[in-house]
Design a protein around this motif. Structure first.
Motif, PDB file in Angstrom:
ATOM      1  N   ASP A   5       8.854  -6.640   8.517  1.00  0.00           N
ATOM      2  CA  ASP A   5       9.806  -5.778   7.829  1.00  0.00           C
ATOM      3  C   ASP A   5      10.653  -6.650   6.913  1.00  0.00           C
ATOM      4  OD1 ASP A   5      11.347  -3.560   7.130  1.00  0.00           O
ATOM      5  OD2 ASP A   5      12.739  -3.866   8.790  1.00  0.00           O
ATOM      6  N   GLY A  31       0.055  -7.113   1.055  1.00  0.00           N
ATOM      7  CA  GLY A  31       1.315  -6.434   0.812  1.00  0.00           C
ATOM      8  C   GLY A  31       1.447  -6.006  -0.633  1.00  0.00           C
ATOM      9  N   SER A  32       2.655  -5.694  -1.041  1.00  0.00           N
ATOM     10  CA  SER A  32       2.896  -5.198  -2.397  1.00  0.00           C
ATOM     11  C   SER A  32       2.580  -6.240  -3.467  1.00  0.00           C
ATOM     12  CB  SER A  32       4.340  -4.719  -2.542  1.00  0.00           C
ATOM     13  OG  SER A  32       5.237  -5.792  -2.330  1.00  0.00           O
ATOM     14  N   GLN A  64      13.520  -6.864   3.908  1.00  0.00           N
ATOM     15  CA  GLN A  64      14.618  -6.172   3.229  1.00  0.00           C
ATOM     16  C   GLN A  64      15.278  -7.166   2.273  1.00  0.00           C
ATOM     17  OE1 GLN A  64      15.377  -2.897   3.956  1.00  0.00           O
ATOM     18  NE2 GLN A  64      13.720  -2.862   5.456  1.00  0.00           N
ATOM     19  N   SER A  89      12.397  -3.156  -0.391  1.00  0.00           N
ATOM     20  CA  SER A  89      11.887  -3.456   0.940  1.00  0.00           C
ATOM     21  C   SER A  89      10.379  -3.266   0.971  1.00  0.00           C
ATOM     22  CB  SER A  89      12.551  -2.552   1.976  1.00  0.00           C
ATOM     23  OG  SER A  89      12.226  -1.206   1.717  1.00  0.00           O
ATOM     24  N   GLY A  90       9.765  -3.742   2.035  1.00  0.00           N
ATOM     25  CA  GLY A  90       8.325  -3.610   2.183  1.00  0.00           C
ATOM     26  C   GLY A  90       7.895  -3.985   3.581  1.00  0.00           C
ATOM     27  N   ASN A  91       6.618  -3.774   3.865  1.00  0.00           N
ATOM     28  CA  ASN A  91       6.047  -4.086   5.170  1.00  0.00           C
ATOM     29  C   ASN A  91       4.697  -4.781   5.000  1.00  0.00           C
ATOM     30  OD1 ASN A  91       7.621  -1.253   5.646  1.00  0.00           O
ATOM     31  ND2 ASN A  91       7.897  -2.697   7.310  1.00  0.00           N
ATOM     32  N   PRO A  92       4.693  -6.049   4.549  1.00  0.00           N
ATOM     33  CA  PRO A  92       3.419  -6.758   4.426  1.00  0.00           C
ATOM     34  C   PRO A  92       2.800  -7.007   5.801  1.00  0.00           C
ATOM     35  CG  PRO A  92       5.235  -8.265   4.076  1.00  0.00           C
ATOM     36  CD  PRO A  92       5.819  -6.896   4.178  1.00  0.00           C
TER      37      PRO A  92
END
Length: 73
Positions: free
Chosen positions: A33, A60-61, A35, A40-43
């Motif tokens: 997680d 991930g992104s 931030q 934010s993202g969840n790789p």
């Protein structure tokens, strides 16, 4: 009283030593997680550990990438 104190000290020391000898294995799928001020993202990391060497993938992104590293101590 001193004998009882010494007994508990030895039990504590043994427990600490036994826990310190536990090996860490990061093999598996890890979702992180993240931030930041930019969002934010969840790789996801899929890791494989062999001894001290860690290899795997990041997804991930920012796209997908190979990762490598070491774990010592």
């Amino acid at each position: 009283m001193k004998t009882l104190l010494l007994f508990f000290l030895l039990i504590f020391a043994f427990g600490f030593f036994a826990q310190a000898q536990t090996k860490i294995d990061l093999t598996g799928t890890w979702t992180v997680d993240v931030q930041t001020d930019m969002g934010s993202g969840n790789p996801t990391f899929v890791l494989k550990q062999e001894g001290e060497k860690i290899t795997g993938t990041y997804s991930g992104s920012l796209g997908d990438s190979q990762v490598t590293g070491t774990l010592k101590g």
